[in-house]
Design a protein around this motif. Structure first.
Motif, short mmCIF file in Angstrom:
data_model
loop_
_atom_site.label_atom_id
_atom_site.label_comp_id
_atom_site.label_asym_id
_atom_site.label_seq_id
_atom_site.Cartn_x
_atom_site.Cartn_y
_atom_site.Cartn_z
N ASP A 358 1.05 -0.99 0.59
CA ASP A 358 -0.18 -0.21 0.14
C ASP A 358 1.01 1.41 -0.05
N GLY A 359 2.08 1.25 0.69
CA GLY A 359 3.38 2.30 0.42
C GLY A 359 3.69 2.76 -1.00
N VAL A 360 3.15 1.75 -2.05
CA VAL A 360 3.39 1.70 -3.57
C VAL A 360 2.79 2.46 -5.20
N ASN A 361 3.29 3.29 -5.50
CA ASN A 361 2.60 3.77 -6.31
C ASN A 361 2.27 2.68 -7.56
N PHE A 362 1.91 1.69 -7.44
CA PHE A 362 2.27 0.89 -9.02
C PHE A 362 1.55 1.20 -10.05
N ARG A 363 1.61 1.04 -11.34
CA ARG A 363 0.96 1.06 -12.50
C ARG A 363 1.51 0.05 -13.84
N PHE A 364 0.63 -0.36 -13.98
CA PHE A 364 0.66 -1.26 -15.94
C PHE A 364 1.54 -0.73 -16.22
#
Length: 436
Positions: A358-364
Motif C-alpha cells: 500500500d506504500g507503493v504507487n504501482f502502475r502497469f
C-alpha cells in the motif's frame, strides 16, 4: 450506437487437425497470464471483400493456427484441439456511419462496447472459445472487425500476428501467409509454481470502476521530450520515443499520487517486453506463437537521484532505459530455459511484492508500438483507418502507433478519480494540445 446482430456461428478449420496435434500444452508463460480476454478493434473505410470470403479465409487460416479453434481442458493444463472453432458474429450498425463513429469513438471508447463479441471479463477457461470475432457492417460500406483473444494462449504480438495472417490469406491466399511455430510449450513446459511464485497480494481485477481514454501525442511533442531529456541528462544520449513518452505519463501519475497522499512516494512501473530474439536460446524462431514475454519492474525510490525530492523527466527516463536494457542484456546471456523461467519468476515476485504494498504507487504499462497493427493488415481494401481498444477493467497504460506512424496513441485506463486528475494535469494538457 445501435447494433443489430445478424448471425452467430462457430468457424472451424477448413481441414481437420491431425490426431497427433490434438493436444496443445500450455507453457510456463501461459501459466503466468490472467484469465481475461484482450480486445482489439480494426476500423476499415471499405469492406469490399465478400463476407463469404472473409469467413472462408478465416477457416483456412485456422488450419495453421489450429489451437485457437480448440478449447481449454477441464484441468487447465492444455488446449484440446478439437476444431470446435472460433466464435464468429456478424452485426449491422443501424444509426451511425463509420465516419461518425471514427469522429466520436476515440474520445468515448464506451461506444465501442457493442462491437465486441462478449464481455471481456468473461472467464476464459470454462469451455468458451479461445477467440471471438465480430464483424460490424455500416450502411456507408465501412466495416469494423473486433478480435477477442484469450490471454491464456496469446500475447499481444501473437494476437496481432494472427489477425495480420488472416488478412493476408484473405487477400492473397493461404500460401502467402506465415506458418506459426508452436515450440514454446516444449522449451518452457508447465511447472509447479508453488515454489517459484509468491501468492498475489491483490486481485488482478478490482471491484472499482475503471475509465479508459485515448490521448494522442504528435511527433513534435515526442521530439520535444527527447530533446528535453538529452539536454538534462548525460546518461541517456538517444532516448527512444517509447521511453520518453512512457516516462512523461509515469511522471504525471506520480504527481497525481503525490497530490493524493501529500508527499512523494515510491513508485513501480511494470512494463512488458517481447522475448523473441532476446534470449540466448538459439532454437526459438521469430514466428514462435503464444505467450512469450516477460515483465520488468522499474522501481523509482524517493530521493534516489533526485535533488530535494524534485522529480524531473530525465530521472525517470534514465531509470527506465537502464533497467530495461540491463534486463534484456541479462536475458540475452541465458541459454538454459530453466534459468529463463527463474528470471521471469524473480521479476514476477518483485512485481507482486510492490503491487501488494500500500506504500507503493504501482502502475502497469505496455507498448504495442512496432507491432503489426497496421503494416500488411489488408484484406483487399487497404490498411485500417484506426486500431483501438475498448474500456479495459484494469489500471493500465498502452502505447500504440498511429496509422501515419509519426504519432503515438496512449490508451490510459485509470479509476475515475485518477482519470480526472490525469486528463486535467497541466503536463498532459500541454503535451496533447501541441500540433505538428
Amino acid at each position: 450506437m445501435e447494433v443489430k446482430m445478424l448471425s452467430r456461428k462457430m468457424v472451424k478449420p477448413a481441414d481437420p487437425t491431425p490426431k497427433h496435434l490434438i493436444t496443445s500444452e500450455l507453457s510456463f508463460f501461459d501459466q503466468m497470464q490472467p484469465p481475461v480476454y484482450i480486445p482489439t478493434i480494426y476500423f476499415f473505410q471499405s469492406g469490399s471483400t465478400s463476407r463469404h470470403r472473409l469467413e472462408t479465409s478465416l477457416s483456412e487460416t485456422l488450419i495453421r493456427f489450429y489451437p485457437l479453434a480448440g478449447r481449454f481442458s477441464i484441468d487447465g493444463s492444455c488446449v484440446i484441439c478439437n476444431d470446435e472453432g472460433v466464435e464468429y458474429l456478424e452485426a449491422e450498425a443501424l444509426d451511425v456511419t463509420l465516419a461518425e463513429l471514427l469522429d466520436s469513438a476515440p474520445t468515448n471508447l464506451e461506444l465501442l462496447n457493442c462491437l465486441v463479441p462478449w464481455d471481456i471479463q468473461k472467464p476464459t477457461m470454462d469451455m468458451s472459445p479461445i477467440v471471438g470475432i465480430q464483424l460490424t457492417m455500416f450502411k456507408c460500406g465501412g466495416l469494423v472487425v473486433c478480435t477477442l483473444c484469450s490471454h491464456m494462449k496469446l500475447d499481444g504480438f501473437s494476437g496481432s500476428t494472427f489477425f495480420r495472417e488472416w488478412s493476408i490469406a484473405c487477400r492473397a491466399g493461404l500460401d502467402e501467409a506465415m506458418v506459426p511455430n508452436f515450440c514454446i510449450p516444449s522449451i518452457f513446459p508447465r511447472r509447479d509454481l508453488s515454489g517459484m511464485i509468491k501468492p498475489s497480494g491483490s486481485p488482478f481485477l478490482k471491484n472499482t470502476k475503471i475509465v479508459t481514454k485515448r490521448f494522442v501525442f504528435h511527433q513534435k511533442t515526442i521530439l520535444g521530450l527527447k530533446s528535453e531529456v538529452r539536454a538534462s541528462s548525460g546518461n541517456v544520449i538517444n532516448p527512444s520515443r517509447v521511453e520518453v513518452l512512457a516516462c512523461a505519463i509515469w511522471k504525471v501519475l506520480i504527481s497525481i499520487d503525490e497530490a493524493k497522499h501529500g508527499s512523494l512516494r515510491d513508485s513501480t512501473l511494470c512494463t512488458s517486453v517481447n522475448l523473441r530474439g532476446r534470449t540466448g536460446i538459439k532454437d526459438i524462431p521469430q514466428n514462435a506463437f503464444g505467450n512469450f514475454y516477460f515483465q520488468i519492474p522499474i522501481r523509482f525510490k524517493r530521493g534516489n537521484g533526485t535533488k530535494a525530492e524534485k522529480l524531473e523527466l530525465h530521472h525517470l527516463v534514465s531509470l527506465f532505459s537502464y533497467t530495461v536494457k540491463h534486463e534484456i542484456l541479462e536475458c540475452s546471456k541465458i541459454s538454459d530455459p530453466n534459468e529463463v523461467m527463474a528470471k521471469v519468476a524473480k521479476n514476477i515476485n518483485v512485481i507482486r511484492e510492490d503491487k501488494g504494498n500500500d506504500g507503493v504507487n504501482f502502475r502497469f504499462f505496455n507498448t504495442l508500438c512496432n507491432f503489426p497493427m497496421y503494416d500488411d493488415v489488408d484484406f483487399g481494401w487497404g490498411k485500417p483507418e484506426w486500431v483501438g481498444v475498448t474500456n479495459v477493467p484494469v489500471e493500465l497504460v498502452v502505447l500504440m502507433d498511429s496509422k501515419c506512424g509519426t504519432k503515438i496513441e496512449a490508451m490510459v485506463s485509470l479509476t475515475e478519480t485518477d482519470m480526472h486528475g490525469f486528463q486535467n494535469h497541466p503536463d498532459i494538457v500541454a503535451l496533447t494540445s501541441m500540433m505538428e
